[in-house]
Design a protein around this motif. Structure first.
Motif, PDB file in Angstrom:
ATOM      1  N   SER A  55       4.510   9.888   0.556  1.00 42.02           N
ATOM      2  CA  SER A  55       4.739  10.733  -0.614  1.00 42.02           C
ATOM      3  C   SER A  55       4.247  10.028  -1.875  1.00 42.02           C
ATOM      4  CB  SER A  55       6.228  11.069  -0.759  1.00 42.02           C
ATOM      5  OG  SER A  55       6.923  10.045  -1.449  1.00 42.02           O
ATOM      6  N   HIS A  56       4.173  10.784  -2.948  1.00 40.66           N
ATOM      7  CA  HIS A  56       3.755  10.196  -4.230  1.00 40.66           C
ATOM      8  C   HIS A  56       4.727   9.121  -4.691  1.00 40.66           C
ATOM      9  CE1 HIS A  56       6.550  13.437  -5.159  1.00 40.66           C
ATOM     10  NE2 HIS A  56       6.713  12.968  -6.380  1.00 40.66           N
ATOM     11  N   LEU A  57       5.951   9.151  -4.182  1.00 37.54           N
ATOM     12  CA  LEU A  57       6.963   8.185  -4.601  1.00 37.54           C
ATOM     13  C   LEU A  57       6.766   6.804  -3.975  1.00 37.54           C
ATOM     14  CD1 LEU A  57      10.090  10.519  -4.522  1.00 37.54           C
ATOM     15  CD2 LEU A  57       8.706   9.863  -6.500  1.00 37.54           C
ATOM     16  N   LEU A  58       5.825   6.676  -3.046  1.00 35.54           N
ATOM     17  CA  LEU A  58       5.492   5.337  -2.557  1.00 35.54           C
ATOM     18  C   LEU A  58       4.736   4.546  -3.620  1.00 35.54           C
ATOM     19  CD1 LEU A  58       5.621   3.399  -0.103  1.00 35.54           C
ATOM     20  CD2 LEU A  58       3.374   4.271   0.561  1.00 35.54           C
ATOM     21  N   GLY A  59       3.915   5.248  -4.394  1.00 38.91           N
ATOM     22  CA  GLY A  59       3.139   4.574  -5.430  1.00 38.91           C
ATOM     23  C   GLY A  59       1.652   4.758  -5.215  1.00 38.91           C
ATOM     24  N   PHE A  60       0.876   4.118  -6.100  1.00 41.43           N
ATOM     25  CA  PHE A  60      -0.581   4.213  -6.022  1.00 41.43           C
ATOM     26  C   PHE A  60      -1.107   3.483  -4.791  1.00 41.43           C
ATOM     27  CE2 PHE A  60       0.228   4.684 -10.601  1.00 41.43           C
ATOM     28  CZ  PHE A  60      -0.489   5.854 -10.856  1.00 41.43           C
ATOM     29  N   HIS A  61      -2.041   4.106  -4.105  1.00 38.68           N
ATOM     30  CA  HIS A  61      -2.594   3.536  -2.876  1.00 38.68           C
ATOM     31  C   HIS A  61      -3.053   2.105  -3.076  1.00 38.68           C
ATOM     32  CE1 HIS A  61      -5.680   2.601   0.120  1.00 38.68           C
ATOM     33  NE2 HIS A  61      -5.072   3.457   0.912  1.00 38.68           N
ATOM     34  N   ASP A  62      -3.897   1.867  -4.066  1.00 35.54           N
ATOM     35  CA  ASP A  62      -4.499   0.539  -4.236  1.00 35.54           C
ATOM     36  C   ASP A  62      -3.456  -0.523  -4.555  1.00 35.54           C
ATOM     37  OD1 ASP A  62      -6.914   1.702  -3.703  1.00 35.54           O
ATOM     38  OD2 ASP A  62      -7.655   1.641  -5.772  1.00 35.54           O
ATOM     39  N   GLU A  63      -2.426  -0.158  -5.306  1.00 35.19           N
ATOM     40  CA  GLU A  63      -1.388  -1.132  -5.660  1.00 35.19           C
ATOM     41  C   GLU A  63      -0.526  -1.484  -4.455  1.00 35.19           C
ATOM     42  OE1 GLU A  63       0.854   0.266  -8.985  1.00 35.19           O
ATOM     43  OE2 GLU A  63      -0.898   0.288 -10.343  1.00 35.19           O
ATOM     44  N   ILE A  64      -0.139  -0.484  -3.658  1.00 35.14           N
ATOM     45  CA  ILE A  64       0.694  -0.747  -2.480  1.00 35.14           C
ATOM     46  C   ILE A  64      -0.096  -1.507  -1.428  1.00 35.14           C
ATOM     47  CG2 ILE A  64       2.038   0.306  -0.631  1.00 35.14           C
ATOM     48  CD1 ILE A  64       3.349   0.462  -3.380  1.00 35.14           C
ATOM     49  N   GLU A  65      -1.355  -1.172  -1.247  1.00 34.77           N
ATOM     50  CA  GLU A  65      -2.194  -1.839  -0.246  1.00 34.77           C
ATOM     51  C   GLU A  65      -2.227  -3.348  -0.476  1.00 34.77           C
ATOM     52  OE1 GLU A  65      -4.948  -2.277   2.964  1.00 34.77           O
ATOM     53  OE2 GLU A  65      -3.757  -0.530   2.400  1.00 34.77           O
ATOM     54  N   LYS A  66      -2.266  -3.772  -1.727  1.00 35.55           N
ATOM     55  CA  LYS A  66      -2.320  -5.204  -2.054  1.00 35.55           C
ATOM     56  C   LYS A  66      -1.032  -5.929  -1.685  1.00 35.55           C
ATOM     57  CE  LYS A  66      -5.430  -4.511  -6.000  1.00 35.55           C
ATOM     58  NZ  LYS A  66      -5.521  -4.544  -7.478  1.00 35.55           N
ATOM     59  N   GLN A  67       0.075  -5.201  -1.559  1.00 41.80           N
ATOM     60  CA  GLN A  67       1.373  -5.823  -1.298  1.00 41.80           C
ATOM     61  C   GLN A  67       1.685  -5.938   0.191  1.00 41.80           C
ATOM     62  OE1 GLN A  67       4.419  -3.713  -3.543  1.00 41.80           O
ATOM     63  NE2 GLN A  67       2.953  -3.248  -5.166  1.00 41.80           N
ATOM     64  N   LEU A  68       0.863  -5.375   1.044  1.00 41.52           N
ATOM     65  CA  LEU A  68       1.175  -5.292   2.465  1.00 41.52           C
ATOM     66  C   LEU A  68       0.741  -6.547   3.215  1.00 41.52           C
ATOM     67  CD1 LEU A  68       0.067  -1.599   3.123  1.00 41.52           C
ATOM     68  CD2 LEU A  68       2.392  -2.464   2.720  1.00 41.52           C
ATOM     69  N   PRO A  69       1.372  -6.831   4.347  1.00 40.67           N
ATOM     70  CA  PRO A  69       0.902  -7.936   5.202  1.00 40.67           C
ATOM     71  C   PRO A  69      -0.548  -7.714   5.624  1.00 40.67           C
ATOM     72  CG  PRO A  69       3.065  -7.140   5.903  1.00 40.67           C
ATOM     73  CD  PRO A  69       2.578  -6.172   4.875  1.00 40.67           C
ATOM     74  N   ASP A  70      -1.202  -8.785   6.047  1.00 41.59           N
ATOM     75  CA  ASP A  70      -2.632  -8.720   6.354  1.00 41.59           C
ATOM     76  C   ASP A  70      -2.968  -7.720   7.453  1.00 41.59           C
ATOM     77  OD1 ASP A  70      -3.128 -10.606   4.428  1.00 41.59           O
ATOM     78  OD2 ASP A  70      -3.248 -12.293   5.837  1.00 41.59           O
ATOM     79  N   ASN A  71      -2.038  -7.502   8.387  1.00 40.05           N
ATOM     80  CA  ASN A  71      -2.332  -6.609   9.513  1.00 40.05           C
ATOM     81  C   ASN A  71      -1.798  -5.192   9.309  1.00 40.05           C
ATOM     82  OD1 ASN A  71       0.419  -7.344   9.781  1.00 40.05           O
ATOM     83  ND2 ASN A  71       0.362  -6.909  11.981  1.00 40.05           N
ATOM     84  N   VAL A  72      -1.351  -4.875   8.096  1.00 42.66           N
ATOM     85  CA  VAL A  72      -0.800  -3.547   7.793  1.00 42.66           C
ATOM     86  C   VAL A  72      -1.609  -2.925   6.655  1.00 42.66           C
ATOM     87  CG1 VAL A  72       1.239  -2.223   7.113  1.00 42.66           C
ATOM     88  CG2 VAL A  72       1.501  -4.313   8.481  1.00 42.66           C
TER      89      VAL A  72
END
Length: 254
Positions: free
Chosen positions: A226-243
């Motif tokens: 959902s939009h409440l997860l946040g911006f794609h590019d910002e969340i992607e940077k916070q994820l583990p390397d394999n996620v």
């Protein structure tokens, strides 16, 4: 095997109608999400998992001219409401196979009764070949076997599917350990991550990451966002390397 993410959004999609939320106003194409669905392709086969209200648009966007069947995770409208748009495939191919829990078949029959009519059928109506599926009963799709994986969407039973070394799960809030054993160590896992805050019937981001840490796939992709997860590019940077965050029209090889 090729996986095409036809849609990666939650029930309202992104942007939400009339919303002024910053994610809904984003110019990044990865922040625009149709209702959740994937297509699994191998050899000459194309199988779609879920057939939501954006099905027609998704088929056109990916130049799909043939589908060999539709697997349904559960009966909610964002996963089933596009079934009428199988008509072009039906006209070319005949009855389209569907695979679903008996409860889901009953729900679809009630809402789209004209598709299942035996007599006085409307000439333009599509038709399906019903395949009822049960947990712990693998079933054949094309020349492969699909293994149902049972989970809970709040109190509603839902199915995910393992096809060889690929697992697709959506609308999951909880899963028994015996079901997790079916997917431990899989090469590629897709699983829902609705938002940051907890939700009564979906994994939030923290829960999805905890689940991934338990079943330990080689690579994981997050969907039903959902939009409440946040911006794609910002969340992607916070994820583990394999996620990774999945996005509409992403194609991966597994």
């Amino acid at each position: 095997m090729k996986i095409t993410f036809l849609g990666t959004g939650t029930s309202q999609g992104i942007p939400v109608i009339g919303s002024k939320h910053p994610v809904c106003l984003s110019d990044n194409s990865k922040d625009k999400r149709l209702r959740v669905s994937v297509m699994v392709s191998w050899d000459s086969y194309n199988y779609v998992i879920d057939c939501g209200p954006d099905f027609r648009q998704q088929m056109l966007a990916n130049n799909v001219v043939k589908i060999d069947g539709i697997l349904f995770t559960h009966e909610h409208s964002d996963h089933t409401a596009g079934i009428d748009d199988i008509r072009p495939f039906f006209f070319r191919q005949g009855d389209i196979p569907i695979y679903a829990h008996e409860r889901v078949v009953t729900s679809i029959k009630e809402r789209f009764d004209y598709i299942f009519a035996d007599e006085n059928r409307y000439p333009g109506a599509p038709a399906v070949e019903i395949n009822t599926i049960k947990n712990n009963r693998p079933f054949r799709i094309g020349n492969l076997m699909a293994i149902p994986v049972e989970a809970q969407h709040n109190r509603l039973q839902v199915f995910g599917f393992r096809i060889q070394d690929f697992v697709y799960l959506t609308d999951v809030k909880s899963m028994e350990k015996v079901e997790m054993e079916k997917i431990k160590g899989v090469n590629t896992l897709v699983v829902n991550a609705l938002r940051i805050e907890p939700h009564h019937s979906h994994f939030n981001l923290e829960e999805a990451l905890e689940f991934i840490d338990i079943v330990k796939p080689k690579t994981a992709y997050l969907t039903h966002i959902s939009h409440l997860l946040g911006f794609h590019d910002e969340i992607e940077k916070q994820l583990p390397d394999n996620v990774h965050l999945a996005y509409d029209n992403l194609v991966i090889e597994v």
